[in-house]
Motif scaffolding. Structure first.
Motif, PDB file in Angstrom:
ATOM      1  N   LYS A 239      52.553 -14.425  76.725  1.00  0.00           N
ATOM      2  CA  LYS A 239      53.766 -14.075  75.995  1.00  0.00           C
ATOM      3  C   LYS A 239      53.461 -14.093  74.503  1.00  0.00           C
ATOM      4  CE  LYS A 239      58.672 -15.095  76.107  1.00  0.00           C
ATOM      5  NZ  LYS A 239      59.689 -16.061  76.473  1.00  0.00           N
ATOM      6  N   PHE A 240      53.970 -13.100  73.821  1.00  0.00           N
ATOM      7  CA  PHE A 240      53.715 -13.014  72.382  1.00  0.00           C
ATOM      8  C   PHE A 240      55.014 -13.249  71.646  1.00  0.00           C
ATOM      9  CE2 PHE A 240      50.478 -10.519  74.453  1.00  0.00           C
ATOM     10  CZ  PHE A 240      49.337 -10.968  73.832  1.00  0.00           C
ATOM     11  N   PRO A 241      54.970 -13.668  70.408  1.00  0.00           N
ATOM     12  CA  PRO A 241      53.815 -14.131  69.645  1.00  0.00           C
ATOM     13  C   PRO A 241      53.300 -15.470  70.156  1.00  0.00           C
ATOM     14  CG  PRO A 241      55.808 -14.304  68.345  1.00  0.00           C
ATOM     15  CD  PRO A 241      56.200 -13.657  69.602  1.00  0.00           C
ATOM     16  N   PHE A 242      52.009 -15.601  70.097  1.00  0.00           N
ATOM     17  CA  PHE A 242      51.353 -16.720  70.733  1.00  0.00           C
ATOM     18  C   PHE A 242      50.648 -17.556  69.670  1.00  0.00           C
ATOM     19  CE2 PHE A 242      47.387 -18.421  72.426  1.00  0.00           C
ATOM     20  CZ  PHE A 242      47.809 -19.081  73.557  1.00  0.00           C
ATOM     21  N   THR A 243      50.840 -18.854  69.755  1.00  0.00           N
ATOM     22  CA  THR A 243      50.141 -19.751  68.836  1.00  0.00           C
ATOM     23  C   THR A 243      49.494 -20.853  69.657  1.00  0.00           C
ATOM     24  OG1 THR A 243      51.857 -19.360  67.204  1.00  0.00           O
ATOM     25  CG2 THR A 243      50.367 -21.201  66.802  1.00  0.00           C
ATOM     26  N   ALA A 244      48.235 -21.107  69.392  1.00  0.00           N
ATOM     27  CA  ALA A 244      47.554 -22.193  70.095  1.00  0.00           C
ATOM     28  C   ALA A 244      46.952 -23.128  69.062  1.00  0.00           C
ATOM     29  CB  ALA A 244      46.465 -21.646  70.998  1.00  0.00           C
ATOM     30  N   VAL A 245      47.078 -24.415  69.325  1.00  0.00           N
ATOM     31  CA  VAL A 245      46.421 -25.403  68.482  1.00  0.00           C
ATOM     32  C   VAL A 245      45.173 -25.849  69.234  1.00  0.00           C
ATOM     33  CG1 VAL A 245      46.629 -27.581  67.283  1.00  0.00           C
ATOM     34  CG2 VAL A 245      48.629 -26.153  67.611  1.00  0.00           C
TER      35      VAL A 245
ATOM     36  N   ILE B 234      42.495 -26.590  74.109  1.00  0.00           N
ATOM     37  CA  ILE B 234      43.761 -26.051  73.611  1.00  0.00           C
ATOM     38  C   ILE B 234      44.780 -27.167  73.793  1.00  0.00           C
ATOM     39  CG2 ILE B 234      45.486 -24.269  73.877  1.00  0.00           C
ATOM     40  CD1 ILE B 234      43.315 -22.563  75.178  1.00  0.00           C
ATOM     41  N   VAL B 235      45.180 -27.791  72.727  1.00  0.00           N
ATOM     42  CA  VAL B 235      46.040 -28.957  72.870  1.00  0.00           C
ATOM     43  C   VAL B 235      47.510 -28.586  72.840  1.00  0.00           C
ATOM     44  CG1 VAL B 235      44.302 -30.452  71.903  1.00  0.00           C
ATOM     45  CG2 VAL B 235      46.011 -29.482  70.406  1.00  0.00           C
ATOM     46  N   LYS B 236      47.797 -27.368  72.388  1.00  0.00           N
ATOM     47  CA  LYS B 236      49.209 -26.975  72.348  1.00  0.00           C
ATOM     48  C   LYS B 236      49.294 -25.458  72.389  1.00  0.00           C
ATOM     49  CE  LYS B 236      53.424 -28.310  71.989  1.00  0.00           C
ATOM     50  NZ  LYS B 236      53.961 -29.323  72.902  1.00  0.00           N
ATOM     51  N   ARG B 237      50.219 -24.975  73.191  1.00  0.00           N
ATOM     52  CA  ARG B 237      50.499 -23.537  73.187  1.00  0.00           C
ATOM     53  C   ARG B 237      51.948 -23.357  72.785  1.00  0.00           C
ATOM     54  NH1 ARG B 237      47.022 -20.867  77.006  1.00  0.00           N
ATOM     55  NH2 ARG B 237      45.768 -22.450  78.030  1.00  0.00           N
ATOM     56  N   LEU B 238      52.162 -22.482  71.850  1.00  0.00           N
ATOM     57  CA  LEU B 238      53.538 -22.179  71.448  1.00  0.00           C
ATOM     58  C   LEU B 238      53.736 -20.698  71.686  1.00  0.00           C
ATOM     59  CD1 LEU B 238      53.364 -24.108  68.106  1.00  0.00           C
ATOM     60  CD2 LEU B 238      54.614 -24.819  70.107  1.00  0.00           C
ATOM     61  N   VAL B 239      54.587 -20.365  72.654  1.00  0.00           N
ATOM     62  CA  VAL B 239      54.755 -18.949  72.982  1.00  0.00           C
ATOM     63  C   VAL B 239      56.182 -18.522  72.700  1.00  0.00           C
ATOM     64  CG1 VAL B 239      52.954 -18.896  74.704  1.00  0.00           C
ATOM     65  CG2 VAL B 239      55.256 -19.527  75.369  1.00  0.00           C
ATOM     66  N   GLY B 240      56.292 -17.263  72.385  1.00  0.00           N
ATOM     67  CA  GLY B 240      57.604 -16.686  72.172  1.00  0.00           C
ATOM     68  C   GLY B 240      58.173 -17.057  70.814  1.00  0.00           C
ATOM     69  N   PRO B 241      59.292 -16.423  70.497  1.00  0.00           N
ATOM     70  CA  PRO B 241      59.911 -16.727  69.208  1.00  0.00           C
ATOM     71  C   PRO B 241      60.537 -18.115  69.233  1.00  0.00           C
ATOM     72  CG  PRO B 241      61.315 -15.307  70.489  1.00  0.00           C
ATOM     73  CD  PRO B 241      60.070 -15.473  71.287  1.00  0.00           C
ATOM     74  N   MET B 242      60.505 -18.784  68.117  1.00  0.00           N
ATOM     75  CA  MET B 242      61.164 -20.096  68.028  1.00  0.00           C
ATOM     76  C   MET B 242      61.492 -20.373  66.578  1.00  0.00           C
ATOM     77  SD  MET B 242      58.027 -22.680  68.687  1.00  0.00           S
ATOM     78  CE  MET B 242      57.685 -22.020  70.297  1.00  0.00           C
ATOM     79  N   PRO B 243      62.486 -21.229  66.350  1.00  0.00           N
ATOM     80  CA  PRO B 243      62.851 -21.539  64.966  1.00  0.00           C
ATOM     81  C   PRO B 243      61.696 -22.228  64.245  1.00  0.00           C
ATOM     82  CG  PRO B 243      64.471 -22.384  66.508  1.00  0.00           C
ATOM     83  CD  PRO B 243      63.339 -21.918  67.311  1.00  0.00           C
ATOM     84  N   ALA B 244      61.701 -22.075  62.923  1.00  0.00           N
ATOM     85  CA  ALA B 244      60.587 -22.601  62.138  1.00  0.00           C
ATOM     86  C   ALA B 244      60.458 -24.111  62.281  1.00  0.00           C
ATOM     87  CB  ALA B 244      60.773 -22.220  60.665  1.00  0.00           C
ATOM     88  N   GLU B 245      61.608 -24.819  62.366  1.00  0.00           N
ATOM     89  CA  GLU B 245      61.530 -26.295  62.439  1.00  0.00           C
ATOM     90  C   GLU B 245      60.859 -26.708  63.738  1.00  0.00           C
ATOM     91  OE1 GLU B 245      65.321 -25.217  62.414  1.00  0.00           O
ATOM     92  OE2 GLU B 245      64.385 -24.260  60.682  1.00  0.00           O
ATOM     93  N   THR B 246      61.252 -26.054  64.838  1.00  0.00           N
ATOM     94  CA  THR B 246      60.641 -26.380  66.119  1.00  0.00           C
ATOM     95  C   THR B 246      59.145 -26.116  66.073  1.00  0.00           C
ATOM     96  OG1 THR B 246      62.651 -25.486  67.037  1.00  0.00           O
ATOM     97  CG2 THR B 246      60.946 -26.080  68.583  1.00  0.00           C
TER      98      THR B 246
END
Lengths: 530, 275
Positions: free
Chosen positions: A276-282, A296-308
Motif C-alpha cells: 500500500k502506498f505511500p509506504f514508509t519503513a524504518v 524493518i522495525v516499522k512499516r507505515l502504510v497509507g495516508p496518516m496525519p502528521a502527528e501519528t
C-alpha cells in the motif's frame, strides 16, 4: 552406530545432515540427534547449534504459522484459497511479530540499451512515422475540440502530456545516484522548494551507510499516480515538525525516497513487501536478531496525519535506539581496544627492530673478524709457499751459477761485495766473466749462503713452477752512487767495468718513499764505511 | 503479498469465476456474447452491449483472464483501490460501447468476417495491462540466444525478454483465444487504457472517483479521531512498560493487549455513534 543411522536416512535427510555437518563441523551422531529434534530442518538445527536450545524455534514457527504470521525466512507455501482467507485476517489486523522482517540490500540490475539491428530498425521506421502522424492528427483533433465545456474536455488539451513526477513516458533506467537526483528534482518541481534531506544515492549505499554508522534508514516509497500521494506529501511529509525531526542530525536519520515508477524503487517495493502506498519503513540494525542484520522495525502504510506519522517513527526509534546505543558503545570499546592493541603491537615491533639491528651488528662484526682471520691464514700459507718455492729456486739457481773464472783469466770483473750486516758474511770478493749478465751477480748474492754452506743437497733440476723470483736487495756502487738492476741483457763488463766495489742493500719491499730515504741513509752509511 | 490491499481485484476475480460458473450451470451462456447480424440487426438486443463483459464462456479464458488480472493487482496497489475501481468502471462503460459499435461498422466492410464478439472482460483486462505496461518498470532482463553466448554484447543474435514478458504472453494468448473478435476487444481496451492515462479522454472521465462508501472507506476525519484515541492509549501503555525498563521485544508483546483494547474501543465507539 553412525553408519546404521546413515543407512536409515532418506536422501533428503542425508542431504540435510551433510549441510548441517558442513556448517557446524559437529559429530555425526550428535548432528543426527539435533536434526531429529529440529524435524530435519537445517536452518533450525543450525540456529539451535549456535544459539543454544532453550528457545524452541519449531514451536515458535508452528505458533506463528497457526496465527497466520509466518516469518519470511521460512519457506512459504500458499494457495489462492488460503491467501483469500489469510488476507482477510491480515488486512484487518496489523501484523505483530516478535522478529522483525529482514531489510534486504537491493542492488538494481543495470540495463544495457542497445540499438536494434539496422534491418529491424528499417522495418520499425514506418511504425514510428505512423505514431508521430497519428499523434499530430490527434492533437489537432483535440485542439479543435477545445470548444467543449471543461468537464468534457480532455486533459491533454489543457495540460499537455504529463511530464515530470507524474509522467511515465521515457523513464529511462539510470544509475542509482542519478535516479535519486531525478527523484529529488521531480519532487521539488511538484511540491515546491523544500528542505527534505533525501539521500543522494542508491538504497544499497544508504543501507550500507546506515549499517556502518548505526543510523536509522527511513525508506519512503511513493507512487505518484496514487490518489493519496499528494495529500500525504503535502500534509504529512512536508509538515514542519516532520521535516525538522528528519533533518535533526541528533536523530541519526538517513532518508531515502523513491518513485515506484523507477526500477530500483519498484524492486524495493517488492522486496520490502509493500502493498500500500505511500509506504514508509524504518530500517535499522537489529543486534538482538543478528549482529549484522538490518531489520524493518516499522512499516507505515497509507495516508496518516502528521502527528501519528511522527509519533510512530519516534516510537520505533526509541524502542530500537537503546539497542543501537549498546552496539555503538560496544564499537567504541572495540575501537579503543584495537587502538591499544595496535599501539602495543607497534611498541613491540619497535623493540623487535632494535633487537634485530643489534643482532645484525654482532653478526657482522663476527663475520668481519672471521674474514680477517681467514685472510691472515691464507696470507701465511701463501708466504710459506713462497718461502718454500724461494728455497727451491735458490737451490736450483745456485747450481747454475757460473763458476769463478781462474785468476789467470784476464777478461774478468772483480767485484768486492759488502754483504748486509745481518747475513754475517762481511766482505766478499769474486771474479765474474765479463760477459756474464748483471742478473748473475744478483743470483750469486742471493745464493751465497747456499754456495758457502757447500752442502751436498740433492740436485734440483728445474725451477719451481709459477714462480718469478724477486730479489729483496739492491746492489749499488758507491761514489758515484749507481744502482745496478738485475738485468739479464746487460753484461757486467759494460756496467761495472773491470772491477767494482759494491754494496748489497736490503730492500724491505715497502713504498718507494721509504726506499728513497733508506737510500739516502745507506749512502751516508757507505760514506761512513769508507 | 497475495491479495493484501487489493480488495477490488479480489472482488473481480471472484465475480468472474462465479459468474462464469453460474452461467455454465444455469445454461445461460447464450446471453453473454454478441452476434451482430442476429442480435443487433434482427432482434435489436442492445442490452447485450452492457452485459457481454460479465463472464467468460469457456474455462480456458476464465483461467487466463484470472491469471492476468491477478498479476495486474500491482496496478491497484500503485493507484489505490478507489482510483482503480473508478478506472474499471469508466473503461467498462467505454468498452461496452466501442467494440460492438465498431463491429457493427466493420461487419459490412469485411464481408461478415467481424460478426462475433465473444463474452468476457478481455477489453478491460487490456486496459489495465496498458497501465501495467506504462507504469511498472522491469526488474531484470534475460536473453534467449540462438548463437553461442558471446562474452560481449556485440554480434548477438537472439531475443531479449524482461520479467514482464511472460505476463504479456499470457495476455496475448487470452486475446487470441476467440479470434478475431477478442483481438479487436483487446486492441480497443489497450487504446482506452492509454487514452485514459495520457489524458485523451474527457477530463471528467479521468477525474471521476467512485463514492468512498462503496469501497468501505471511512472518512479521514473519523480515522484521525480513532488515531488520536489509539495514540493516547499507546502512550499510556508505553509509559508503563518503559518505566519497568523492559526490552524491545517485551515492550512489543506488552503493546499487543493495548491494541486489542483499542479495537474493542473502536467498535464501542461505533455503537455509541449509532445510538
Amino acid at each position: 552406530m553412525a553408519d546404521v543411522d546413515l543407512e536409515q536416512l532418506s536422501p533428503s535427510q542425508q542431504e540435510a545432515l551433510q549441510q548441517y555437518v558442513q556448517v557446524t563441523n559437529q559429530d555425526t551422531a550428535d548432528a543426527v540427534k539435533i536434526l531429529e529434534r529440529s524435524q530435519w530442518s537445517v536452518q533450525i538445527a543450525i540456529a539451535k547449534f549456535f544459539d543454544g536450545e532453550e528457545a524452541d524455534p519449531v514451536a515458535e514457527a508452528a505458533a506463528a504459522a497457526s496465527a497466520h504470521d509466518i516469518p519470511r525466512e521460512s519457506a512459504r507455501l500458499e494457495n489462492l484459497q488460503e491467501s483469500l482467507l489469510a488476507s482477510e485476517v491480515r488486512s484487518s489486523r496489523a501484523p505483530r511479530r516478535n522478529r522483525t522482517d529482514v531489510a534486504p540490500r537491493i542492488v538494481p540490475q543495470q540495463s544495457i540499451t542497445r540499438r536494434p539491428h539496422w534491418l529491424i530498425g528499417l522495418l520499425l521506421t514506418p511504425f514510428g512515422w505512423g505514431w508521430s502522424a497519428a499523434s499530430t492528427i490527434f492533437r489537432t483533433l483535440f485542439y479543435v475540440l477545445s470548444f467543449l465545456p471543461a468537464p468534457l474536455r480532455p486533459r491533454a488539451i489543457t495540460q499537455g502530456l504529463a511530464t515530470g513526477f507524474k509522467g511515465t513516458n521515457g523513464r529511462r533506467m539510470l544509475m542509482p545516484r542519478d535516479t535519486a537526483a531525478r527523484f529529488k528534482r521531480e519532487f521539488d518541481e511538484e511540491y515546491g522548494a523544500n528542505e527534505v534531506p533525501f539521500f543522494e544515492g542508491g538504497l544499497a549505499q544508504a543501507h550500507d551507510l546506515a549499517k556502518k554508522e548505526l543510523k536509522f534508514l527511513l525508506v519512503i516509497l511513493m507512487s505518484p499516480e496514487h490518489d493519496d500521494t499528494e495529500s500525504f506529501v503535502k500534509e504529512t511529509l512536508l509538515n514542519p515538525d516532520v521535516v525538522s525531526y528528519i533533518k535533526d542530525p541528533t536523530n541519526n536519520i538517513i532518508l531515502w525516497g523513491g518513485n515506484v515508477l523507477d526500477s530500483e524503487a519498484y524492486q524495493v517495493a517488492t522486496e520490502y513487501s509493500c502493498t500500500k502506498f505511500p509506504f514508509t519503513a524504518v530500517v535499522c540494525l537489529t543486534p538482538k536478531e543478528g549482529s549484522t542484520r538490518m531489520g524493518i522495525v516499522k512499516r507505515l502504510v497509507g495516508p496518516m496525519p502528521a502527528e501519528t506519522y511522527l509519533s510512530e517513527i519516534q516510537g520505533a526509534m526509541e524502542r530500537y535506539g537503546a539497542d543501537l546505543n549498546g552496539v555503538r558503545a560496544e564499537r567504541v570499546a572495540q575501537e579503543v581496544a584495537r587502538n591499544l592493541r595496535t599501539e602495543q603491537d607497534s611498541a613491540y615491533e619497535r623493540s623487535l627492530a632494535i633487537d634485530r639491528e643489534r643482532a645484525r651488528q654482532k653478526r657482522e662484526a663476527a663475520a668481519a673478524a672471521e674474514a680477517a682471520e681467514r685472510k691472515a691464514l691464507e696470507e701465511a700459507e701463501a708466504a710459506a709457499l713462497r718461502e718454500q718455492k724461494r728455497q727451491q729456486w735458490k737451490a736450483w739457481r745456485s747450481q747454475r751459477i757460473t763458476a769463478e773464472p781462474p785468476t789467470s783469466e784476464k777478461n774478468v770483473v772483480r767485484v768486492a761485495l759488502k754483504m748486509p750486516e745481518d747475513t754475517g758474511a762481511g766482505r766478499i770478493t769474486r771474479r765474474f766473466p765479463q760477459d756474464a749478465p748483471m742478473e748473475e751477480l744478483y743470483a750469486f748474492v742471493e745464493c751465497y749462503d747456499v754456495l758457502s754452506s757447500e752442502e751436498a743437497s740433492e740436485k734440483v733440476t728445474s725451477p719451481p713452477e709459477d714462480y718469478e723470483h724477486e730479489y729483496m736487495f739492491r746492489i749499488a756502487s758507491t761514489l758515484p752512487r749507481e744502482v745496478y738492476e738485475p738485468s739479464t741483457t746487460a753484461t757486467m763488463g759494460q756496467k761495472i767495468g773491470r772491477s767494482g766495489n759494491l754494496i748489497v742493500e736490503e730492500v724491505t719491499g715497502d713504498s718507494d718513499d721509504e726506499t728513497d730515504e733508506e737510500e739516502d741513509g745507506g749512502e751516508d752509511q757507505v760514506v761512513g764505511n769508507r | 503479498m497475495s491479495f493484501t490491499n487489493t480488495p477490488v481485484t479480489r472482488l473481480i476475480l471472484l465475480g468472474i469465476v462465479s459468474a462464469s460458473t453460474l452461467a455454465s450451470l444455469l445454461d445461460i451462456k447464450h446471453y453473454f456474447y454478441i452476434l451482430v447480424d442476429t442480435h443487433v440487426w434482427r432482434y435489436r438486443q442492445l442490452w447485450r452491449f452492457l452485459i457481454y463483459q460479465l463472464c467468460y464462456t469457456n474455462s480456458t479464458e476464465v483461467l487466463f483472464g484470472v491469471i492476468t488480472l491477478y498479476q495486474l493487482r500491482i496496478v491497484e496497489r500503485m493507484w489505490g483501490s478507489r482510483k482503480y475501481a473508478s478506472f474499471l468502471v469508466v473503461s467498462y462503460l467505454l468498452t461496452s460501447i466501442v467494440p460492438p459499435s465498431l463491429t457493427v461498422v466493420l461487419r459490412p466492410l469485411t464481408a461478415g468476417w467481424f460478426n462475433y464478439i465473444p463474452a468476457g472482460p478481455t477489453p478491460i483486462i487490456f486496459a489495465v495491462l496498458a497501465q501495467y505496461h506504462a507504469m511498472i518498470p522491469h526488474l531484470y532482463k534475460y536473453r534467449i540466444a540462438t548463437s553461442q553466448a558471446p562474452p560481449t554484447d556485440e554480434a548477438f543474435s537472439g531475443v531479449t525478454f524482461s520479467d514482464k514478458s511472460l505476463k504479456y504472453a499470457i495476455a496475448v494468448h487470452l486475446a487470441l483465444l476467440q479470434w478475431p473478435g477478442s483481438l479487436l476487444g483487446a486492441i480497443i481496451g489497450w487504446v482506452v487504457g492509454y487514452s485514459w492515462r495520457e489524458g485523451l479522454l474527457p477530463s471528467s472521465f479521468v477525474r471521476w472517483r467512485m463514492p468512498g462508501w462503496m469501497l468501505g472507506l471511512r472518512s479521514q476525519r473519523r480515522r484521525s479521531e480513532f488515531e488520536g484515541l489509539r495514540r493516547m492509549l499507546e502512550d499510556e501503555g508505553s509509559a508503563s512498560t518503559t518505566g519497568a525498563a523492559t526490552g524491545a521485544a517485551q515492550g512489543q508483546s506488552a503493546n499487543q493487549p493495548e491494541r486489542r483494547r483499542t479495537m474493542g474501543q473502536q467498535i464501542m465507539d461505533q455503537f455509541r455513534d449509532v445510538l
